[in-house]
Design an enzyme around this catalytic site. Structure first.
Site, mmCIF file in Angstrom:
data_model
loop_
_atom_site.group_PDB
_atom_site.id
_atom_site.type_symbol
_atom_site.label_atom_id
_atom_site.label_comp_id
_atom_site.label_asym_id
_atom_site.label_seq_id
_atom_site.Cartn_x
_atom_site.Cartn_y
_atom_site.Cartn_z
ATOM 1 N N LYS A 83 0.846 -1.201 0.000
ATOM 2 C CA LYS A 83 0.000 0.000 0.000
ATOM 3 C C LYS A 83 0.878 1.247 0.000
ATOM 4 O O LYS A 83 1.740 1.408 0.877
ATOM 5 C CB LYS A 83 -0.859 0.027 1.269
ATOM 6 C CG LYS A 83 -2.233 -0.593 1.110
ATOM 7 C CD LYS A 83 -2.959 -0.505 2.434
ATOM 8 C CE LYS A 83 -4.430 -0.411 2.281
ATOM 9 N NZ LYS A 83 -5.123 -0.365 3.590
HETATM 10 O O1 G3P Z 1 -7.922 -0.199 5.579
HETATM 11 C C1 G3P Z 1 -8.325 1.040 5.193
HETATM 12 C C2 G3P Z 1 -9.729 1.469 5.572
HETATM 13 O O2 G3P Z 1 -10.624 0.439 5.371
HETATM 14 C C3 G3P Z 1 -9.832 2.143 6.910
HETATM 15 O O3 G3P Z 1 -11.154 2.305 7.323
HETATM 16 O O4 G3P Z 1 -12.719 2.741 9.158
HETATM 17 O O5 G3P Z 1 -10.371 3.597 9.345
HETATM 18 O O6 G3P Z 1 -11.989 4.621 7.753
HETATM 19 P P1 G3P Z 1 -11.568 3.381 8.450
#
Ligand code: G3P
Length: 213
Positions: A83
């Site tokens: 990533k």
């Molecule tokens: O892995 C990246 C993403 O899914 C993070 O989600 O809930 O931290 O916005 P969030």
């Protein structure tokens, strides 16, 4: 549509992987930090459980640093995806690493223009964070529709990985608009499977079967 788990929790990954429908795993520095385990150890453990794509994120913000980290990650397992952040440096590093057959997942994508650039740079995955857009009053799913349209127009091979999912319904909607992958936290994975009417139906069938004996 492929379904990934968005967690670095090994127990959760083992649990849901045992159901046979986990196509991959996404992690990020926040999810790794929550586990209190060194990154390399945890990513290698995850790669043993899940054979599909496992994403791990760099911490560098400069091109050289990204290249260095990505080349190290690549050696950890065959199914590693690296990533990189959606920045000019991330886009430059993507072009270099893609030529070395290191698969890149461009993360922290919040606009269709960013997704277009990620595809042009040769990313294997693009990760739009729909929940964080919804959080600030934007429409995350509309972004997915736009990216699907753009990628179809030009036949880009980059897969759209819908991230930052908050609700099971968003998984259905992502599938309806043609996203390639959804990554979901373990609690959402659970909610995708279960339905109170399924549970009530099983209970009733078992009661009726007992009566029939
Ligand atoms: O892995 C990246 C993403 O899914 C993070 O989600 O809930 O931290 O916005 P969030």
């Amino acid at each position: 549509m492929k379904l990934f788990l968005d967690t670095a929790n090994l127990e959760a990954i083992k649990k849901y992987a045992s159901w046979g429908l986990v196509d991959g795993v996404t992690t990020n520095p926040s999810l790794i930090a929550k586990e209190g385990v060194p990154l390399e150890k945890r990513i290698k453990e995850i790669c043993k459980v899940v054979k599909g794509a496992v994403s791990t994120e760099v911490l560098s913000t400069d091109v050289e640093g990204m290249l260095k980290e990505a080349r190290v990650f690549k050696k950890w397992a065959k199914n590693i995806y690296v990533k990189l952040p959606m920045t000019p440096e991330g886009l430059q590093a993507t072009q270099i690493l893609s030529k070395e057959e290191i698969r890149i997942n461009i993360t922290l994508v919040f606009s269709a223009a960013q997704a277009l650039l990620a595809a042009k740079a040769g990313a294997a995955f693009v990760s739009p964070f729909i929940g964080r857009l919804d959080d600030i009053g934007h429409d995350g799913m509309q972004l997915i529709e736009e990216i699907v349209q753009i990628y179809r127009n030009y036949d880009f091979k980059t897969e759209i990985l819908v991230a930052s999912i908050r609700l099971p319904r968003q998984v259905t909607e992502a599938a309806m608009v043609g996203a390639d992958i959804c990554t979901v936290p373990p609690d959402i994975y659970d909610k995708l499977v279960r339905h109170p009417l399924t549970d009530a139906g099983i209970k009733k069938f078992l009661e009726d079967a007992k009566k029939a004996k």
